[in-house]
Design a protein around this motif. Structure first.
Motif, PDB file in Angstrom:
ATOM      1  N   TYR A   1     -18.203  -5.361  -2.984  1.00  0.00           N
ATOM      2  CA  TYR A   1     -18.331  -4.791  -1.644  1.00  0.00           C
ATOM      3  C   TYR A   1     -16.934  -4.653  -1.064  1.00  0.00           C
ATOM      4  CZ  TYR A   1     -23.374  -5.170  -1.637  1.00  0.00           C
ATOM      5  OH  TYR A   1     -24.703  -4.988  -1.930  1.00  0.00           O
ATOM      6  N   THR A   2     -16.597  -3.416  -0.698  1.00  0.00           N
ATOM      7  CA  THR A   2     -15.239  -3.146  -0.272  1.00  0.00           C
ATOM      8  C   THR A   2     -15.167  -1.831   0.490  1.00  0.00           C
ATOM      9  OG1 THR A   2     -12.972  -2.890  -1.066  1.00  0.00           O
ATOM     10  CG2 THR A   2     -14.697  -1.996  -2.460  1.00  0.00           C
ATOM     11  N   ASP A   3     -13.975  -1.522   0.950  1.00  0.00           N
ATOM     12  CA  ASP A   3     -13.681  -0.290   1.666  1.00  0.00           C
ATOM     13  C   ASP A   3     -12.394   0.263   1.065  1.00  0.00           C
ATOM     14  OD1 ASP A   3     -12.871   1.635   3.663  1.00  0.00           O
ATOM     15  OD2 ASP A   3     -14.097   0.574   5.133  1.00  0.00           O
ATOM     16  N   VAL A   4     -12.324   1.570   0.840  1.00  0.00           N
ATOM     17  CA  VAL A   4     -11.144   2.133   0.169  1.00  0.00           C
ATOM     18  C   VAL A   4      -9.860   1.940   0.972  1.00  0.00           C
ATOM     19  CG1 VAL A   4     -12.459   3.864  -1.118  1.00  0.00           C
ATOM     20  CG2 VAL A   4     -11.485   4.455   1.108  1.00  0.00           C
ATOM     21  N   VAL A   5      -9.962   1.665   2.269  1.00  0.00           N
ATOM     22  CA  VAL A   5      -8.759   1.466   3.068  1.00  0.00           C
ATOM     23  C   VAL A   5      -8.436  -0.009   3.268  1.00  0.00           C
ATOM     24  CG1 VAL A   5      -8.847   3.688   4.238  1.00  0.00           C
ATOM     25  CG2 VAL A   5     -10.068   1.733   5.211  1.00  0.00           C
ATOM     26  N   CYS A   6      -8.986  -0.864   2.412  1.00  0.00           N
ATOM     27  CA  CYS A   6      -8.650  -2.291   2.432  1.00  0.00           C
ATOM     28  C   CYS A   6      -7.581  -2.550   1.388  1.00  0.00           C
ATOM     29  CB  CYS A   6      -9.899  -3.128   2.163  1.00  0.00           C
ATOM     30  SG  CYS A   6      -9.538  -4.889   1.947  1.00  0.00           S
ATOM     31  N   ALA A   7      -6.400  -2.950   1.815  1.00  0.00           N
ATOM     32  CA  ALA A   7      -5.294  -3.190   0.890  1.00  0.00           C
ATOM     33  C   ALA A   7      -5.559  -4.401   0.005  1.00  0.00           C
ATOM     34  CB  ALA A   7      -3.996  -3.389   1.676  1.00  0.00           C
TER      35      ALA A   7
ATOM     36  N   LEU B   1      -2.773  -2.394   9.702  1.00  0.00           N
ATOM     37  CA  LEU B   1      -2.488  -2.109   8.292  1.00  0.00           C
ATOM     38  C   LEU B   1      -0.997  -2.080   8.013  1.00  0.00           C
ATOM     39  CD1 LEU B   1      -5.528  -1.534   8.082  1.00  0.00           C
ATOM     40  CD2 LEU B   1      -4.960   0.322   6.527  1.00  0.00           C
ATOM     41  N   GLN B   2      -0.211  -1.559   8.953  1.00  0.00           N
ATOM     42  CA  GLN B   2       1.229  -1.527   8.750  1.00  0.00           C
ATOM     43  C   GLN B   2       1.814  -2.936   8.695  1.00  0.00           C
ATOM     44  OE1 GLN B   2       1.472   1.340   7.510  1.00  0.00           O
ATOM     45  NE2 GLN B   2       3.003   2.351   8.769  1.00  0.00           N
TER      46      GLN B   2
ATOM     47  N   GLU C   1       0.142  -5.461   7.415  1.00  0.00           N
ATOM     48  CA  GLU C   1      -0.301  -6.016   6.136  1.00  0.00           C
ATOM     49  C   GLU C   1       0.542  -5.529   4.959  1.00  0.00           C
ATOM     50  OE1 GLU C   1      -5.121  -6.692   6.600  1.00  0.00           O
ATOM     51  OE2 GLU C   1      -4.350  -4.834   5.709  1.00  0.00           O
ATOM     52  N   ILE C   2       0.981  -4.283   5.012  1.00  0.00           N
ATOM     53  CA  ILE C   2       1.573  -3.627   3.848  1.00  0.00           C
ATOM     54  C   ILE C   2       2.745  -4.406   3.236  1.00  0.00           C
ATOM     55  CG2 ILE C   2       2.854  -1.586   3.089  1.00  0.00           C
ATOM     56  CD1 ILE C   2      -0.241  -1.289   3.379  1.00  0.00           C
ATOM     57  N   PRO C   3       3.722  -4.883   4.020  1.00  0.00           N
ATOM     58  CA  PRO C   3       4.849  -5.595   3.398  1.00  0.00           C
ATOM     59  C   PRO C   3       4.417  -6.883   2.694  1.00  0.00           C
ATOM     60  CG  PRO C   3       5.399  -4.907   5.633  1.00  0.00           C
ATOM     61  CD  PRO C   3       3.914  -4.719   5.470  1.00  0.00           C
ATOM     62  N   VAL C   4       3.312  -7.466   3.130  1.00  0.00           N
ATOM     63  CA  VAL C   4       2.832  -8.725   2.551  1.00  0.00           C
ATOM     64  C   VAL C   4       1.979  -8.461   1.324  1.00  0.00           C
ATOM     65  CG1 VAL C   4       1.495 -10.823   2.968  1.00  0.00           C
ATOM     66  CG2 VAL C   4       2.908  -9.849   4.796  1.00  0.00           C
ATOM     67  N   VAL C   5       0.955  -7.631   1.481  1.00  0.00           N
ATOM     68  CA  VAL C   5       0.034  -7.394   0.371  1.00  0.00           C
ATOM     69  C   VAL C   5       0.691  -6.547  -0.713  1.00  0.00           C
ATOM     70  CG1 VAL C   5      -1.051  -5.311   1.311  1.00  0.00           C
ATOM     71  CG2 VAL C   5      -2.369  -6.813  -0.158  1.00  0.00           C
ATOM     72  N   GLY C   6       1.604  -5.670  -0.347  1.00  0.00           N
ATOM     73  CA  GLY C   6       2.267  -4.822  -1.324  1.00  0.00           C
ATOM     74  C   GLY C   6       3.062  -5.611  -2.351  1.00  0.00           C
ATOM     75  N   ARG C   7       3.583  -6.763  -1.960  1.00  0.00           N
ATOM     76  CA  ARG C   7       4.374  -7.586  -2.875  1.00  0.00           C
ATOM     77  C   ARG C   7       3.502  -8.283  -3.922  1.00  0.00           C
ATOM     78  NH1 ARG C   7       7.639  -8.838   1.817  1.00  0.00           N
ATOM     79  NH2 ARG C   7       6.369 -10.676   2.262  1.00  0.00           N
ATOM     80  N   LEU C   8       2.204  -8.374  -3.685  1.00  0.00           N
ATOM     81  CA  LEU C   8       1.331  -9.057  -4.635  1.00  0.00           C
ATOM     82  C   LEU C   8       1.183  -8.263  -5.923  1.00  0.00           C
ATOM     83  CD1 LEU C   8      -1.483 -10.334  -2.236  1.00  0.00           C
ATOM     84  CD2 LEU C   8       0.575 -11.526  -2.999  1.00  0.00           C
ATOM     85  N   GLU C   9       1.168  -6.939  -5.813  1.00  0.00           N
ATOM     86  CA  GLU C   9       1.077  -6.052  -6.984  1.00  0.00           C
ATOM     87  C   GLU C   9       2.031  -4.876  -6.768  1.00  0.00           C
ATOM     88  OE1 GLU C   9      -0.554  -6.174  -9.933  1.00  0.00           O
ATOM     89  OE2 GLU C   9      -1.229  -8.208  -9.448  1.00  0.00           O
ATOM     90  N   PRO C  10       3.331  -5.103  -6.952  1.00  0.00           N
ATOM     91  CA  PRO C  10       4.318  -4.058  -6.609  1.00  0.00           C
ATOM     92  C   PRO C  10       4.162  -2.775  -7.410  1.00  0.00           C
ATOM     93  CG  PRO C  10       5.346  -5.905  -7.765  1.00  0.00           C
ATOM     94  CD  PRO C  10       3.973  -6.356  -7.391  1.00  0.00           C
ATOM     95  N   ASP C  11       3.566  -2.848  -8.606  1.00  0.00           N
ATOM     96  CA  ASP C  11       3.418  -1.629  -9.411  1.00  0.00           C
ATOM     97  C   ASP C  11       2.480  -0.611  -8.772  1.00  0.00           C
ATOM     98  OD1 ASP C  11       5.134  -2.639 -11.267  1.00  0.00           O
ATOM     99  OD2 ASP C  11       3.589  -3.217 -12.711  1.00  0.00           O
TER     100      ASP C  11
ATOM    101  N   GLY D   1       2.717   0.447  -5.801  1.00  0.00           N
ATOM    102  CA  GLY D   1       3.518   1.316  -4.942  1.00  0.00           C
ATOM    103  C   GLY D   1       3.018   1.399  -3.513  1.00  0.00           C
ATOM    104  N   ILE D   2       2.262   0.391  -3.071  1.00  0.00           N
ATOM    105  CA  ILE D   2       1.774   0.371  -1.685  1.00  0.00           C
ATOM    106  C   ILE D   2       2.965   0.384  -0.733  1.00  0.00           C
ATOM    107  CG2 ILE D   2       0.606  -1.069   0.023  1.00  0.00           C
ATOM    108  CD1 ILE D   2      -1.278  -1.996  -2.207  1.00  0.00           C
ATOM    109  N   ALA D   3       2.926   1.293   0.224  1.00  0.00           N
ATOM    110  CA  ALA D   3       4.080   1.492   1.105  1.00  0.00           C
ATOM    111  C   ALA D   3       3.608   1.804   2.525  1.00  0.00           C
ATOM    112  CB  ALA D   3       4.935   2.646   0.586  1.00  0.00           C
ATOM    113  N   PRO D   4       4.474   1.604   3.514  1.00  0.00           N
ATOM    114  CA  PRO D   4       4.131   1.996   4.876  1.00  0.00           C
ATOM    115  C   PRO D   4       3.818   3.490   4.964  1.00  0.00           C
ATOM    116  CG  PRO D   4       6.071   0.593   4.871  1.00  0.00           C
ATOM    117  CD  PRO D   4       5.796   0.952   3.440  1.00  0.00           C
ATOM    118  N   TRP D   5       3.055   3.870   5.960  1.00  0.00           N
ATOM    119  CA  TRP D   5       2.667   5.255   6.172  1.00  0.00           C
ATOM    120  C   TRP D   5       3.896   6.132   6.346  1.00  0.00           C
ATOM    121  CZ3 TRP D   5      -1.595   7.954   5.523  1.00  0.00           C
ATOM    122  CH2 TRP D   5      -1.749   9.211   6.156  1.00  0.00           C
TER     123      TRP D   5
END
Length: 224
Positions: free
Chosen positions: A13-19, A63-64, A66-76, A78-82
């Motif tokens: 159960y999830t949402d596509v906009v959940c990082a 979300l902005q 969250e991005i610097p924190v969650v993006g580091r968990l799986e850097p490949d 490429g999660i980035a700010p808007w």
């Protein structure tokens, strides 16, 4: 109502906009591949509609943060700010979520591929996935998805009723996005990761163990 999970699948159960769920799914797929279980275990995507739970549109500021924190968990990933204009920010994920469920009519593999493609279109490429033409264009980049059939399904609304019915039926059982349910009757919310929100308005990861995903994949295969 108990969540019905078919053998050989993991209902997520999830949402596509959940990082956080984007990281979780990436880790599950990687663990599944390492264990050579790609042909034995599939993800059954289910909806947990955050904009409905929260009663507000996709929050750019949250979300902005969250991005610097969650993006580091799986850097490949490429999660980035808007990177786009604020006016191009999608205010709803409902159509994108519906597209994933429409893709399930084609195959579970098609739904998996489209789901991740839509997530990356949003989190990496700053595309407005609220719009029909953007969703269909993302689908055209997925070799497992028949984009014309998907477009027709979206225009007819074939997937939305069942998607929303399942969401409503299980909303009280789902703790948040992502929540994994297995055929053996077990379930886990945001596997391996715990966090809290600081008073300053950003998330703090208290623990993170990607190794839990191999156990989830094995248990799903054993239930098959």
């Amino acid at each position: 109502m108990a969540v019905d999970v078919a053998p050989g699948t993991v209902a997520v159960y999830t949402d596509v906009v959940c990082a956080w769920s984007t990281v979780a799914l990436q880790r599950f797929y990687a663990a599944r591949s390492r264990l050579d279980l790609d042909d034995r275990v599939r993800v059954d995507h289910r909806l947990y509609l955050l904009e409905d739970v929260n009663r507000f549109a996709i929050p750019m500021r949250m979300l902005q943060a969250e991005i610097p924190v969650v993006g580091r968990l799986e850097p490949d990933l490429g999660i980035a700010p808007w990177q786009g204009q604020p006016s191009d920010w999608p205010v709803t994920a409902l159509l994108a979520d519906e597209a994933v469920h429409a893709a399930k009519e084609q195959s579970a593999a098609a739904a998996e591929q489209l789901d991740m493609a839509l997530r990356l279109a949003f989190f990496r490429d700053s595309r407005c996935i609220s719009m029909l033409h953007e969703v269909v264009d993302v689908a055209r980049g997925c070799d497992l998805v028949d984009a014309d059939a998907l477009s027709a399904a979206l225009e007819e609304g074939r997937a939305r009723s069942a998607m929303m019915a399942d969401y409503r039926a299980h909303a009280d059982e789902v703790q948040g996005s992502p929540h994994f349910f297995l055929a053996d009757g077990s379930d886990v919310h945001n596997p391996g990761t715990s966090l809290h929100w600081a008073d300053a308005g950003y998330p703090v990861v208290d623990a993170d163990d990607p190794g839990v995903y191999e156990d989830l994949a094995r248990r799903a295969a054993d239930a098959a």
